[in-house]
Design a protein around this motif. Structure first.
Motif, PDB file in Angstrom:
ATOM      1  N   PRO A  33       0.786  -1.278   0.026  1.00 59.07           N
ATOM      2  CA  PRO A  33      -0.038   0.059   0.100  1.00 59.07           C
ATOM      3  C   PRO A  33       1.069   1.076  -0.059  1.00 59.07           C
ATOM      4  O   PRO A  33       2.040   1.366   0.847  1.00 59.07           O
ATOM      5  CB  PRO A  33      -0.817  -0.132   1.197  1.00 59.07           C
ATOM      6  CG  PRO A  33      -0.879  -1.635   1.514  1.00 59.07           C
ATOM      7  CD  PRO A  33       0.595  -2.093   1.344  1.00 59.07           C
ATOM      8  N   LEU A  34       0.668   2.198  -0.754  1.00 62.47           N
ATOM      9  CA  LEU A  34       1.334   3.537  -0.654  1.00 62.47           C
ATOM     10  C   LEU A  34       0.396   4.883  -0.515  1.00 62.47           C
ATOM     11  O   LEU A  34       0.068   5.728  -1.469  1.00 62.47           O
ATOM     12  CB  LEU A  34       1.747   3.820  -2.350  1.00 62.47           C
ATOM     13  CG  LEU A  34       2.515   2.707  -2.710  1.00 62.47           C
ATOM     14  CD1 LEU A  34       2.988   2.964  -4.301  1.00 62.47           C
ATOM     15  CD2 LEU A  34       3.897   2.389  -2.003  1.00 62.47           C
ATOM     16  N   PRO A  35      -0.227   4.804   0.742  1.00 65.94           N
ATOM     17  CA  PRO A  35      -1.256   5.932   1.053  1.00 65.94           C
ATOM     18  C   PRO A  35      -0.513   7.194   1.167  1.00 65.94           C
ATOM     19  O   PRO A  35      -1.195   8.179   0.700  1.00 65.94           O
ATOM     20  CB  PRO A  35      -1.542   5.532   2.497  1.00 65.94           C
ATOM     21  CG  PRO A  35      -0.606   4.444   2.977  1.00 65.94           C
ATOM     22  CD  PRO A  35       0.009   3.798   1.826  1.00 65.94           C
ATOM     23  N   ALA A  50       1.668  -0.961  -4.938  1.00 62.83           N
ATOM     24  CA  ALA A  50       3.058  -1.116  -5.667  1.00 62.83           C
ATOM     25  C   ALA A  50       3.000  -2.485  -5.661  1.00 62.83           C
ATOM     26  O   ALA A  50       3.134  -3.269  -4.675  1.00 62.83           O
ATOM     27  CB  ALA A  50       3.923  -0.484  -5.315  1.00 62.83           C
ATOM     28  N   LYS A  51       3.180  -3.239  -6.705  1.00 62.62           N
ATOM     29  CA  LYS A  51       3.502  -4.807  -6.950  1.00 62.62           C
ATOM     30  C   LYS A  51       5.251  -4.511  -7.110  1.00 62.62           C
ATOM     31  O   LYS A  51       5.662  -4.255  -7.958  1.00 62.62           O
ATOM     32  CB  LYS A  51       3.052  -5.403  -8.168  1.00 62.62           C
ATOM     33  CG  LYS A  51       3.267  -6.691  -8.296  1.00 62.62           C
ATOM     34  CD  LYS A  51       2.670  -7.684  -7.257  1.00 62.62           C
ATOM     35  CE  LYS A  51       2.918  -9.137  -7.568  1.00 62.62           C
ATOM     36  NZ  LYS A  51       2.571 -10.069  -6.472  1.00 62.62           N
ATOM     37  N   ASP A 174      -5.462 -12.233  -6.935  1.00 65.64           N
ATOM     38  CA  ASP A 174      -5.417 -13.105  -5.899  1.00 65.64           C
ATOM     39  C   ASP A 174      -5.387 -12.428  -4.463  1.00 65.64           C
ATOM     40  O   ASP A 174      -6.278 -12.604  -3.355  1.00 65.64           O
ATOM     41  CB  ASP A 174      -4.470 -14.202  -5.789  1.00 65.64           C
ATOM     42  CG  ASP A 174      -4.831 -15.236  -6.705  1.00 65.64           C
ATOM     43  OD1 ASP A 174      -5.987 -15.213  -7.410  1.00 65.64           O
ATOM     44  OD2 ASP A 174      -3.833 -16.141  -7.011  1.00 65.64           O
ATOM     45  N   ALA A 175      -4.566 -11.204  -4.466  1.00 64.64           N
ATOM     46  CA  ALA A 175      -4.341 -10.609  -3.154  1.00 64.64           C
ATOM     47  C   ALA A 175      -5.535  -9.608  -2.865  1.00 64.64           C
ATOM     48  O   ALA A 175      -5.966  -9.246  -1.819  1.00 64.64           O
ATOM     49  CB  ALA A 175      -2.893  -9.641  -3.319  1.00 64.64           C
ATOM     50  N   LEU A 176      -6.234  -8.839  -4.117  1.00 68.19           N
ATOM     51  CA  LEU A 176      -7.127  -8.235  -3.805  1.00 68.19           C
ATOM     52  C   LEU A 176      -8.523  -8.634  -4.035  1.00 68.19           C
ATOM     53  O   LEU A 176      -9.474  -8.094  -3.509  1.00 68.19           O
ATOM     54  CB  LEU A 176      -6.844  -7.112  -5.224  1.00 68.19           C
ATOM     55  CG  LEU A 176      -5.661  -6.061  -5.324  1.00 68.19           C
ATOM     56  CD1 LEU A 176      -5.708  -5.135  -6.619  1.00 68.19           C
ATOM     57  CD2 LEU A 176      -5.623  -5.278  -3.971  1.00 68.19           C
ATOM     58  N   GLY A 177      -8.793  -9.626  -4.728  1.00 67.96           N
ATOM     59  CA  GLY A 177      -9.834 -10.584  -4.621  1.00 67.96           C
ATOM     60  C   GLY A 177     -10.714  -9.921  -5.649  1.00 67.96           C
ATOM     61  O   GLY A 177     -12.043 -10.323  -6.138  1.00 67.96           O
ATOM     62  N   SER A 178     -10.015  -9.229  -6.758  1.00 62.88           N
ATOM     63  CA  SER A 178     -10.558  -8.525  -7.896  1.00 62.88           C
ATOM     64  C   SER A 178      -9.471  -7.991  -8.866  1.00 62.88           C
ATOM     65  O   SER A 178      -8.295  -7.844  -8.241  1.00 62.88           O
ATOM     66  CB  SER A 178     -11.580  -7.539  -7.876  1.00 62.88           C
ATOM     67  OG  SER A 178     -11.087  -6.442  -7.104  1.00 62.88           O
ATOM     68  N   ALA A 179      -9.603  -7.531 -10.031  1.00 62.88           N
ATOM     69  CA  ALA A 179      -8.611  -6.921 -10.763  1.00 62.88           C
ATOM     70  C   ALA A 179      -8.569  -5.359 -10.250  1.00 62.88           C
ATOM     71  O   ALA A 179      -9.691  -5.020  -9.722  1.00 62.88           O
ATOM     72  CB  ALA A 179      -8.750  -6.991 -12.344  1.00 62.88           C
ATOM     73  N   PRO A 180      -7.394  -4.657 -10.429  1.00 62.40           N
ATOM     74  CA  PRO A 180      -7.664  -3.625  -9.949  1.00 62.40           C
ATOM     75  C   PRO A 180      -8.444  -2.430 -11.239  1.00 62.40           C
ATOM     76  O   PRO A 180      -8.554  -3.073 -11.937  1.00 62.40           O
ATOM     77  CB  PRO A 180      -6.050  -2.755  -9.952  1.00 62.40           C
ATOM     78  CG  PRO A 180      -5.556  -3.957 -10.683  1.00 62.40           C
ATOM     79  CD  PRO A 180      -6.261  -5.216 -10.535  1.00 62.40           C
ATOM     80  N   ILE A 314      -5.822   1.418  -7.773  1.00 61.20           N
ATOM     81  CA  ILE A 314      -4.631   1.495  -8.877  1.00 61.20           C
ATOM     82  C   ILE A 314      -3.461   0.698  -8.302  1.00 61.20           C
ATOM     83  O   ILE A 314      -2.998   0.863  -7.168  1.00 61.20           O
ATOM     84  CB  ILE A 314      -4.248   2.977  -9.034  1.00 61.20           C
ATOM     85  CG1 ILE A 314      -5.621   3.687  -9.520  1.00 61.20           C
ATOM     86  CG2 ILE A 314      -3.266   3.039  -9.931  1.00 61.20           C
ATOM     87  CD1 ILE A 314      -5.522   5.206  -9.486  1.00 61.20           C
ATOM     88  N   VAL A 315      -2.750  -0.203  -9.353  1.00 61.67           N
ATOM     89  CA  VAL A 315      -1.645  -0.789  -8.987  1.00 61.67           C
ATOM     90  C   VAL A 315      -0.645  -0.330  -9.858  1.00 61.67           C
ATOM     91  O   VAL A 315      -0.772  -0.550 -11.056  1.00 61.67           O
ATOM     92  CB  VAL A 315      -1.632  -2.261  -9.002  1.00 61.67           C
ATOM     93  CG1 VAL A 315      -0.604  -3.020  -8.920  1.00 61.67           C
ATOM     94  CG2 VAL A 315      -2.738  -2.770  -7.949  1.00 61.67           C
TER      95      VAL A 315
END
Length: 354
Positions: A33-35, A50-51, A174-180, A314-315
């Motif tokens: 996360p980049l808040p 960020a990936k 998989d990490a988000l449970g959806s696409a960004p 956003i990723v």
């Protein structure tokens, strides 16, 4: 369960030979996360992440594609592999070839490869050949020699590279449970944007996610053939990883942009360096300059079309570790302050004296 690399994790979704993978346990990289960066970029209500692909075994995203390409090379009976590279592919090919006991030959443009990348290729035992020309010249040469059947090409025109690299899209979903809502990434030879879009489409087609992201591909202004609409004969940019004037998968990158209702834009070297510095100083994430191009592009696109990004998830793909190009920092940093080895001098230097 322990992580066993991307082929083991996603084998049913990959078109790769069914043999024991040649792996360094690549993949499973963090989605950070980049808040604070989102606030600094005035991205209202945005969930920015960020990936961080710089945490792959050789320090870049190339390892995802290389585990698949080298596994297939072994299955096909290859004895040696070859690639042209601006640095990251060279290091990755050399490492995985070493793992597979294959000879590796890498062609690099003379004087145009960052020290951290060149050192990797040498350390892993590759035969490194510097050519008096550009990456595009090198790619032409390796394509020609691999056409003879004497050596296997492992650049991103190798289809197995794309198969491996698309797994990062799976991991994000998989990490988000959806696409960004948006995926932002640097574009050089255009293999990565091609791979991500293929991965998102595949996950959507099999029902793993119900949405697909808009793709924001970002080129350096001095190396922006997809933005200009024509090849760049002498590409120049500080972002050495994307200093490519004739992207091998350019048409597929444009297709990904069109199919996703996305954009491909160019940013200046100064804009890349500003984003690179912000990532490190605001969020503690140090990347090679090219990796920051996606963030720089997001900043520009959000300023131009704020409604497209407000409130979105956003990723940004950070493709390589900062240690890939340490000179980029050293050459721009002031010299360290020198003081005597005394407490009072230290207090004076940091402003805590009496």
């Amino acid at each position: 369960m322990s992580w066993s690399g991307i082929i083991a994790a996603y084998r049913p979704l990959l078109d790769v030979a069914a043999i024991e993978p040649i792996t360094l346990l690549e993949g499973n990289t963090p989605l950070i996360p980049l808040p604070r960066l989102a606030r600094a970029l005035n991205l209202e209500g945005v969930d920015l992440r960020a990936k961080y692909e710089g945490l792959n075994p050789t320090g870049s995203f190339k390892d995802r594609g290389m585990t698949a390409a080298i596994t297939q090379a072994v299955a096909d009976g290859a004895k040696s592999v070859i690639c042209a590279s601006t640095g990251n592919t060279a290091a990755s090919a050399a490492a995985y070839a070493a793992r597979a006991e294959l000879k590796c030959v890498v062609l690099i443009p003379q004087g145009k490869v960052a020290a951290g990348k060149l050192a990797g290729a040498i350390a892993y035992g590759a035969q490194v050949i510097a050519i008096q020309g550009s990456f595009d010249d090198g790619l032409r040469m390796v394509r020609e020699i691999s056409a003879t059947g004497k050596i296997m090409l492992v650049n991103s025109i190798n289809p197995y590279r794309i198969e491996g690299q698309k797994t990062s899209a799976f991991e994000i979903c998989d990490a988000l449970g959806s696409a960004p809502d948006w995926l932002c990434l640097p574009v050089g030879n255009a293999g990565n944007i091609t791979a991500y879009w293929r991965g998102f489409k595949q996950y959507h087609a099999i029902g793993k996610v119900t949405n697909r992201p808009r793709m924001l591909g970002v080129q350096a202004a001095g190396s922006a053939p997809l933005v200009l609409g024509h090849a760049v004969d002498k590409p120049e940019t500080i972002a050495t990883a994307i200093r490519i004037g004739r992207p091998a998968r350019g048409e597929e990158a444009l297709m990904a942009k069109d199919e996703s209702n996305g954009h491909i834009l160019a940013v200046t070297d100064n804009e890349i360096l500003e984003a690179w510095k912000m990532l490190a100083e605001i969020e503690g994430v140090w990347v090679e300059p090219a990796s920051a191009a996606g963030v720089a592009g997001l900043r520009k696109a959000a300023q131009q079309h704020p409604a497209d990004f407000t409130g979105k998830r956003i990723v940004c793909i950070l493709t390589g570790h900062g240690l890939k190009d340490p000179d980029a920092v050293i050459q721009r940093a002031p010299a360290p302050v020198e003081i005597p080895a005394e407490l009072h001098a230290l207090e004076d230097a940091i402003g805590v004296s009496g």
